[in-house]
Design a protein around this motif. Structure first.
Motif, PDB file in Angstrom:
ATOM      1  N   LYS A 202       1.853  -2.326 -11.619  1.00  0.00           N
ATOM      2  CA  LYS A 202       1.451  -3.272 -10.504  1.00  0.00           C
ATOM      3  C   LYS A 202       2.547  -3.567  -9.551  1.00  0.00           C
ATOM      4  CE  LYS A 202      -1.786  -5.177 -13.437  1.00  0.00           C
ATOM      5  NZ  LYS A 202      -3.167  -4.514 -13.248  1.00  0.00           N
ATOM      6  N   GLN A 203       3.427  -2.483  -9.171  1.00  0.00           N
ATOM      7  CA  GLN A 203       4.484  -2.544  -8.197  1.00  0.00           C
ATOM      8  C   GLN A 203       3.861  -2.417  -6.807  1.00  0.00           C
ATOM      9  OE1 GLN A 203       8.009  -0.565  -9.324  1.00  0.00           O
ATOM     10  NE2 GLN A 203       8.441  -1.958 -11.172  1.00  0.00           N
TER      11      GLN A 203
ATOM     12  N   ILE B 225       0.818  -1.292  -0.112  1.00  0.00           N
ATOM     13  CA  ILE B 225      -0.115  -0.062  -0.167  1.00  0.00           C
ATOM     14  C   ILE B 225       0.842   1.322  -0.006  1.00  0.00           C
ATOM     15  CG2 ILE B 225      -2.093   1.044   1.157  1.00  0.00           C
ATOM     16  CD1 ILE B 225      -2.591  -1.647   0.502  1.00  0.00           C
ATOM     17  N   ALA B 226       0.965   1.909  -1.116  1.00  0.00           N
ATOM     18  CA  ALA B 226       1.834   3.313  -1.321  1.00  0.00           C
ATOM     19  C   ALA B 226       1.005   4.522  -0.671  1.00  0.00           C
ATOM     20  CB  ALA B 226       1.997   3.583  -2.588  1.00  0.00           C
ATOM     21  N   LEU B 227       1.831   5.363  -0.051  1.00  0.00           N
ATOM     22  CA  LEU B 227       1.135   6.587   0.267  1.00  0.00           C
ATOM     23  C   LEU B 227       1.865   7.773   0.042  1.00  0.00           C
ATOM     24  CD1 LEU B 227      -0.813   7.865   2.449  1.00  0.00           C
ATOM     25  CD2 LEU B 227       0.936   7.286   4.335  1.00  0.00           C
ATOM     26  N   ASP B 228       1.396   8.743  -0.383  1.00  0.00           N
ATOM     27  CA  ASP B 228       2.036   9.880  -0.747  1.00  0.00           C
ATOM     28  C   ASP B 228       2.526  10.870   0.289  1.00  0.00           C
ATOM     29  OD1 ASP B 228       2.901  12.378  -1.751  1.00  0.00           O
ATOM     30  OD2 ASP B 228       0.812  13.091  -2.514  1.00  0.00           O
ATOM     31  N   ALA B 229       3.703  10.754   0.602  1.00  0.00           N
ATOM     32  CA  ALA B 229       4.252  11.300   2.167  1.00  0.00           C
ATOM     33  C   ALA B 229       4.124  12.790   1.923  1.00  0.00           C
ATOM     34  CB  ALA B 229       5.524  10.773   2.466  1.00  0.00           C
ATOM     35  N   MET B 230       4.070  13.255   0.809  1.00  0.00           N
ATOM     36  CA  MET B 230       4.334  14.732   0.657  1.00  0.00           C
ATOM     37  C   MET B 230       2.930  15.508   0.312  1.00  0.00           C
ATOM     38  SD  MET B 230       7.479  14.383   0.755  1.00  0.00           S
ATOM     39  CE  MET B 230       8.113  15.977   0.681  1.00  0.00           C
ATOM     40  N   GLY B 231       1.965  14.773   0.431  1.00  0.00           N
ATOM     41  CA  GLY B 231       0.506  15.311   0.383  1.00  0.00           C
ATOM     42  C   GLY B 231      -0.431  15.561   1.493  1.00  0.00           C
TER      43      GLY B 231
END
Lengths: 313, 313
Positions: A94-95, A3-9
């Motif tokens: 799909k990474q 699960i990816a998360l935009d750390a800057m947003g």
């Protein structure tokens, strides 16, 4: 499950976001990994500052940041190494299994269309909101802002997108679909809504129960509530403000607690080839943590694959 | 001051309506008379049943009744001696100063256009709702259902109609006008809203403060909130349902008490040549009583004459 998360947003990024990731690292199911996308030094420092030790959190570097007020298309073109661009690149390859951001909403929507693109057969992907039902369940309403104006066939598809979500993520079998209108009778509302009503009524894949009204949002008439993004956005923000008012008056109630945006975590974009969630600009650590849980649930349910399947037939 | 009331209109007519008239007869200012319009025998019997003695209540006979579900135009044509037709005839002849009905909403709106007609210069009369503000004041939002779709110039006029009401009836000087939208920035929303924004911004007779969002409905950003009748209707019914939910959970708060439809009494139709108010279909005696108070206040303020004056220049 990555699960990816935009750390800057987000208005309080990277601090709140990274803190939310740390919270989630403690209670997400075992097979979940959290991928923080952002400026490596900044994110690493932030992780250290908040005492992160979990090996479940990794960083994918992205050197650029799209600010909250930037023009979406321009920003995405000019910043190919921004956290949002990077997130969608990874999602397309799909990474990662899901991508979340509390950053620039427009860039999240446009980015989805540029990268993973709409599912074949879907006219307009929708952003969805959730509504706590008085019977204890959860309803879904869409759109909440991605499409301010919608043609009848788009509203009809929202019924299908919402029904698939209700079934596969919320666990509601044969979900009841209602069209938000200003009266219950078939002939009510604008020309667009009248035409949408007919399409929905004749759509064999839906359990369409007819028009519903503003007063039915919270009752059990419909599990899936169809509206254009304009009305959905007003409803979403109005409901959030009710929670804030109750809080300011020290009125605490478990039902109204569910109106708190933090409890939900974010708005999924439905009808694109990947799991993406847009968080509230003001996302707190708790909201961010819940956004990651929501993303995990979506990815686990196979909702995107189900939408692809049902729209291809 | 003669305030007329459709005794036959509403889900609980004539009982609730007549009881509401009796309540109002005790506390309306001295110069107010109440005129009940309806089937004479039925109304008289109802007055007796509820022990009415006030000489301030009189009856104007109307032999026919327009039912809640009837087609407005057809019903008005076929029933010239209905209580709604009669009410508007009297309003047109200035034999009454205001007309209230909790009956068929469509017939009330169409009836207004057939009889007293729109004020010269007003494109589309609007029905208005009220919103309790967190600072203790009252805001007005329009339209709440008369016009599901509105052109930019109609929305611009709603700003003027609402401002006149805010000034002359709510006593707000230089009322702040906001356009309900899905973002604060000027370019947000549909093409219609973008055009409306420009008209409002350049309208020298208004104190336009720009776009507002769903979360601003209850705060002090705007006194007059402009929206089309579709969104207004959803907001109105949603807000009423919040009150009902709080009540069902035994949560009592003076602020949220104002969300009760009974407290307001009804929706004025603004921009017609006369004072007319549409009550909620389920109007109780208390709601009916408050509708008469609202009618008195409108008639006393000279709001209709002020609208006529400001639109003629």
């Amino acid at each position: 499950m990555r699960i990816a998360l935009d750390a800057m947003g987000g208005d309080f990024a990277p601090d709140s976001i990274v803190q939310g990731a740390i919270l989630a690292s403690h209670d997400l199911p075992e097979d979940a990994e959290i991928v923080l996308i952002g400026q490596e030094d900044v994110v690493r420092e932030c992780l250290q500052k908040h005492g992160a030790t979990s090996s479940r959190i990794s960083i994918v570097p992205a050197s650029q940041v799209i600010q909250m007020g930037e023009h979406p298309t321009k920003a995405l073109t000019q910043k190919p190494d921004s956290s949002i661009s990077k997130g969608y690149q990874l999602l397309k390859l799909k990474q990662i299994d899901a991508f979340c951001s509390a950053g620039n909403t427009g860039a999240m929507l446009v980015g989805a269309m540029f990268s993973v693109k709409a599912v074949e057969g879907v006219f307009r992907p929708a952003s969805a909101g959730f509504v706590p039902k008085l019977d204890g369940g959860t309803g879904i309403f869409l759109d909440v802002g991605a499409n301010a104006e919608c043609k009848p066939e788009v509203l009809d598809q929202f019924g299908k997108l919402g029904s698939i979500y209700a079934q596969y993520v919320l666990g509601i079998s044969n979900p009841k679909v209602g069209l938000m209108n200003l009266g219950e009778e078939e002939g009510k509302g604008t020309v667009t809504l009248q035409a949408a009503h007919q399409l929905l009524k004749n759509n064999p894949s839906l359990n369409f129960i007819g028009n519903i009204e503003g007063r039915d949002l919270f009752n059990d008439k419909a599990d899936v509530i169809i509206c254009d993004g304009f009305i959905g956005n007003v409803i979403l923000k109005l409901s959030e403000s009710i929670y804030d008012i109750l809080l300011s008056k020290n009125i605490v109630d478990p039902y109204f607690d569910k109106f708190n945006y933090e409890a939900v975590g974010g708005s999924p974009i439905l009808g694109i080839n990947g799991n993406a969630i847009i968080g509230h600009g003001v996302s707190s650590p708790t909201a961010t943590c819940n956004m990651l849980h929501l993303a995990y649930k979506m990815a686990k349910s196979g909702i995107t694959e189900q939408i692809q399947k049902e729209f291809s037939t």
